[in-house]
Write a protein that holds these residues in place. Sequence first.
Motif, PDB file in Angstrom:
ATOM      1  N   PHE A 156       5.108  13.456   1.314  1.00 51.61           N
ATOM      2  CA  PHE A 156       4.620  13.490   0.013  1.00 51.61           C
ATOM      3  C   PHE A 156       5.895  14.138  -0.980  1.00 51.61           C
ATOM      4  N   GLY A 285     -16.036   5.847   7.867  1.00 51.49           N
ATOM      5  CA  GLY A 285     -15.539   6.450   6.721  1.00 51.49           C
ATOM      6  C   GLY A 285     -14.251   5.941   6.108  1.00 51.49           C
ATOM      7  N   TYR A 286     -13.653   5.043   7.079  1.00 44.68           N
ATOM      8  CA  TYR A 286     -12.271   4.567   6.962  1.00 44.68           C
ATOM      9  C   TYR A 286     -12.269   3.655   5.872  1.00 44.68           C
ATOM     10  N   SER A 288     -14.356   3.494   3.242  1.00 44.59           N
ATOM     11  CA  SER A 288     -14.601   4.392   2.140  1.00 44.59           C
ATOM     12  C   SER A 288     -13.532   5.121   1.629  1.00 44.59           C
ATOM     13  N   HIS A 289     -12.679   5.470   2.592  1.00 44.19           N
ATOM     14  CA  HIS A 289     -11.175   6.444   2.084  1.00 44.19           C
ATOM     15  C   HIS A 289     -10.423   5.384   1.498  1.00 44.19           C
ATOM     16  N   THR A 292     -11.294   5.194  -1.920  1.00 42.21           N
ATOM     17  CA  THR A 292     -11.102   6.316  -2.792  1.00 42.21           C
ATOM     18  C   THR A 292      -9.924   6.881  -2.888  1.00 42.21           C
ATOM     19  N   GLN A 293      -8.842   6.496  -2.209  1.00 45.35           N
ATOM     20  CA  GLN A 293      -7.526   7.123  -2.399  1.00 45.35           C
ATOM     21  C   GLN A 293      -7.028   6.639  -3.582  1.00 45.35           C
ATOM     22  N   HIS A 294      -7.568   5.479  -4.133  1.00 44.66           N
ATOM     23  CA  HIS A 294      -6.986   4.842  -5.361  1.00 44.66           C
ATOM     24  C   HIS A 294      -7.704   5.616  -6.580  1.00 44.66           C
ATOM     25  N   SER A 295      -7.016   6.200  -7.328  1.00 43.11           N
ATOM     26  CA  SER A 295      -7.417   6.900  -8.296  1.00 43.11           C
ATOM     27  C   SER A 295      -8.201   5.973  -9.351  1.00 43.11           C
ATOM     28  N   GLY A 296      -8.964   6.310 -10.007  1.00 44.72           N
ATOM     29  CA  GLY A 296      -9.953   5.246 -10.732  1.00 44.72           C
ATOM     30  C   GLY A 296     -11.039   4.518 -10.160  1.00 44.72           C
ATOM     31  N   SER A 297     -11.034   4.791  -8.875  1.00 41.24           N
ATOM     32  CA  SER A 297     -11.946   3.778  -7.792  1.00 41.24           C
ATOM     33  C   SER A 297     -13.344   4.435  -8.046  1.00 41.24           C
ATOM     34  N   ASP A 302     -19.519   3.786  -5.929  1.00 37.21           N
ATOM     35  CA  ASP A 302     -20.680   4.635  -6.138  1.00 37.21           C
ATOM     36  C   ASP A 302     -20.833   5.789  -4.787  1.00 37.21           C
ATOM     37  N   GLY A 303     -20.472   5.031  -3.627  1.00 35.69           N
ATOM     38  CA  GLY A 303     -20.770   5.915  -2.350  1.00 35.69           C
ATOM     39  C   GLY A 303     -20.963   5.028  -1.147  1.00 35.69           C
TER      40      GLY A 303
ATOM     41  N   GLY B 284     -13.909  11.378  -0.161  1.00 28.59           N
ATOM     42  CA  GLY B 284     -14.309   9.850  -0.226  1.00 28.59           C
ATOM     43  C   GLY B 284     -14.426   9.253   1.149  1.00 28.59           C
ATOM     44  N   GLY B 285     -14.703   9.893   2.238  1.00 31.67           N
ATOM     45  CA  GLY B 285     -14.805   9.339   3.377  1.00 31.67           C
ATOM     46  C   GLY B 285     -13.603   9.844   4.418  1.00 31.67           C
ATOM     47  N   SER B 288     -14.913  12.171   7.219  1.00 30.29           N
ATOM     48  CA  SER B 288     -15.543  11.531   8.425  1.00 30.29           C
ATOM     49  C   SER B 288     -14.583  10.600   9.126  1.00 30.29           C
ATOM     50  N   HIS B 289     -13.525   9.899   8.488  1.00 31.57           N
ATOM     51  CA  HIS B 289     -12.608   9.200   9.522  1.00 31.57           C
ATOM     52  C   HIS B 289     -11.876   9.926  10.218  1.00 31.57           C
ATOM     53  N   VAL B 306     -21.272   9.703   1.345  1.00 34.32           N
ATOM     54  CA  VAL B 306     -19.948   9.858   0.683  1.00 34.32           C
ATOM     55  C   VAL B 306     -20.746   9.676  -0.747  1.00 34.32           C
ATOM     56  N   TYR B 308     -20.045   9.456  -4.545  1.00 36.35           N
ATOM     57  CA  TYR B 308     -19.131   9.689  -5.595  1.00 36.35           C
ATOM     58  C   TYR B 308     -19.912   9.907  -6.922  1.00 36.35           C
ATOM     59  N   LEU B 312     -26.055   9.494  -6.447  1.00 33.50           N
ATOM     60  CA  LEU B 312     -26.255   9.686  -5.164  1.00 33.50           C
ATOM     61  C   LEU B 312     -26.245  11.047  -4.623  1.00 33.50           C
ATOM     62  N   ARG B 393      -3.375  13.350  -5.809  1.00 31.40           N
ATOM     63  CA  ARG B 393      -4.687  12.916  -5.305  1.00 31.40           C
ATOM     64  C   ARG B 393      -4.500  12.872  -3.948  1.00 31.40           C
ATOM     65  N   LEU B 394      -3.726  12.139  -3.274  1.00 32.42           N
ATOM     66  CA  LEU B 394      -3.862  12.048  -1.564  1.00 32.42           C
ATOM     67  C   LEU B 394      -3.632  13.575  -1.036  1.00 32.42           C
ATOM     68  N   ILE B 397      -6.679  15.301  -1.085  1.00 34.49           N
ATOM     69  CA  ILE B 397      -7.668  14.792  -0.380  1.00 34.49           C
ATOM     70  C   ILE B 397      -7.629  15.620   1.085  1.00 34.49           C
TER      71      ILE B 397
END
Lengths: 418, 418
Positions: A156, A285-286, A288-289, A292-297, A302-303, B284-285, B288-289, B306, B308, B312, B393-394, B397
């Motif tokens: 990063f 969970g993949y 979902s990940h 959710t890795q994107h900001s604003g998601s 919701d979940g 965000g998962g 779990s992943h 998960v 958000y 929930l 963000r990443l 996480i």
Amino acid sequence: MPLAEIITIGDEILIGQIIDTNSPWMATELNKIGISVTQITSISDQKEHILKALEEAEGRADIILVTGGLGPTKDDVTKKTMAEYFGSEKMVVHEPTLKIVRSFFERRDLPVTELNALQAEVPDNCEILLNENGTAPCMLFQKGNKVFISMPGVPFEMMLLMSNKVLPELTKRYHLPSIYHRTILTAGIGESFLADRIADIEDSLPDYIKLAYLPKLGMVRLRLSSAKNADAELIEEIEQFAGKIEERVAEYWVSNEDVAFEKAILDLMERNNLTLSLAESCTGGYLSHLFTQHSGSSSVFDGAAVVYSNKLKMSVLGVKSETLEQFGAVSEQTAKEMAEGALLNFETDFAVAITGIAGPGGGSEEKPVGTVCIAVANKNETLVKRFIFSNKRLQNIERSATAALFLLLTLLRKSQYN
Amino acid sequence: MPLAEIITIGDEILIGQIIDTNSPWMATELNKIGISVTQITSISDQKEHILKALEEAEGRADIILVTGGLGPTKDDVTKKTMAEYFGSEKMVVHEPTLKIVRSFFERRDLPVTELNALQAEVPDNCEILLNENGTAPCMLFQKGNKVFISMPGVPFEMMLLMSNKVLPELTKRYHLPSIYHRTILTAGIGESFLADRIADIEDSLPDYIKLAYLPKLGMVRLRLSSAKNADAELIEEIEQFAGKIEERVAEYWVSNEDVAFEKAILDLMERNNLTLSLAESCTGGYLSHLFTQHSGSSSVFDGAAVVYSNKLKMSVLGVKSETLEQFGAVSEQTAKEMAEGALLNFETDFAVAITGIAGPGGGSEEKPVGTVCIAVANKNETLVKRFIFSNKRLQNIERSATAALFLLLTLLRKSQYN
């Protein structure tokens, strides 16, 4: 067009402990601004080896990008070797870097050790591209008409340095042609079938427009690029070819932007004020990940329920025990109930469910490893599809996620959302 | 101890289209039989570049392994360049390879084109290690006391050739030392603090035992390696140093195996017949992943919520609306209720909850981006901890996941599970 080489320093790659994902990322970014990469070299952090690699690279390329070998501990000799190679007279403290090192530790209520402070020492004849996201300095050496840039290997940090400092610096120093790239993101069709379908368009491309196929599991990214400086006229011409291709592959078309599949879907759903929930079994969970890795998601997502056990499939999603008994956890019926359960319990506009056998164990004659059932629901209808992927666990997880995204996109389009 | 170099031929790596996973796999396998890899080089499939790379590698290593550049269309360049480099007189048909090529196409009811048949042509002065799983030949050239082996780049073909032909051939040709590696996996302590803490042990290492620091976000992997043949005595000596280090860093020690952190925890929980559930907000998962990418994780991991949205958090996990109102979604109190809710609703022995502000938006003066609250619960107690990570963000996480794993390990150890 200037040529670049990438040198990665560190034993981790040479002993196979880590996979070098930095270099392909750097190569991709360099390509985008019109710099070709001629060689990628991974070497150990021994002085003689570093010196030799620098010398060989200098003989081949104009720009030499070095990553790694800059941590605070004793196994790092990169900085001193650089000083030797470029004939530095002494090491000097780089105050802005020292300030960053200090604040890095102070924010964490930790003392700044001598070892840490040493990170701010740099050869006296280099230029520093300030690393605002870490404690290791990014050093630029000019030798004749060659440019050498050394960066930390932490992905990063390297990525932020490349994006914010290195690429702008290179763009400033070289007269780079402006390369125009136009992406067409497709899913649900294999590379060779795609190639067959657009063969005549591809054959009609002039030699100054290149078409590349960039396949990934379950997806193909088509990229049209200018092979010369892209003026307004050439951009217009590329866009016309892109339009022709998009028309031809309409049912597999995902996006005209170079974004991740799930990001294209998030954008589409956000534009239409839609919410999403997931019910994941084999993907664990993949998916979902991915979202959710994107900001604003959070404005769309919701979940999710990650339901590995049958017990949770029933208690969290309301899957019926008779369905599990009669058809099994991996079945179209279970996938359907999972999606509809998520839609109902999580109160979203769309829901996606994935249940399958990721492997390597758990397969049977009737349902081999790689069998995956996916359902997508909204209040009007539920689409369900069965797939048989491979016998590789991680590959199955990734392919399942991509297939689920494609099925979700199908239902969105069917529901007139664009 | 013989030294090896790996050369990969092909533009796909240089333009960043594919990640080179072949080389780390080869390096790992070579290390296991006592061959060190000094350099890994990726080059284009141009003749001059291949010749130069072979020459440079010959100057450094005893064994040069080349992959790629042997497909039916690119065949020509690599093979002819090899023939030139090794002074071959002519190309000859290798009958066993031709037989494999023919049967490959016949089995698929496809004609054997001239291009395909050409794959069986090889330089007259190489030895062939028969590739039984593909149509491209594996060629061995001896030059002085150096050995060059060229293999196809398709991963599964290369892997089978390495395992069945190349490694046995190298073992036969060289008197190989046995290299001993010992890993100490730590978490919760930074690289430089770890180095300070074990400085005296590190200084006391003899020169035939090497110590490497391999940091990752929130974790450091220490690796002791023998720099010469590891007999029982040397292994014992390395184990003694490892023991000293492990004692010194006991509270940060995760595992003595070279495994992922979450895998170490899965193994520990499986040994003790424990089950786990998760409640993830800002991650965000992802956690779990991490768990579910490992085969066999279903014996420990039951599922996750998960969550958000606050809705929930309440409906799935039973977080109280007063808690959310009074302390906010990102608070120790909410984290605690999330973990205890997962423990109760998902009926597992342990539960982990993560709630935070991953960023880049959503921060405040009081709770800046990077604020993360983590709770770990079992039926006896709940541990809660607040962190402030970064504004990426990443990274947030990933760091949250690592910190959650460490807190889970802390509670497992506190509960006398080992």
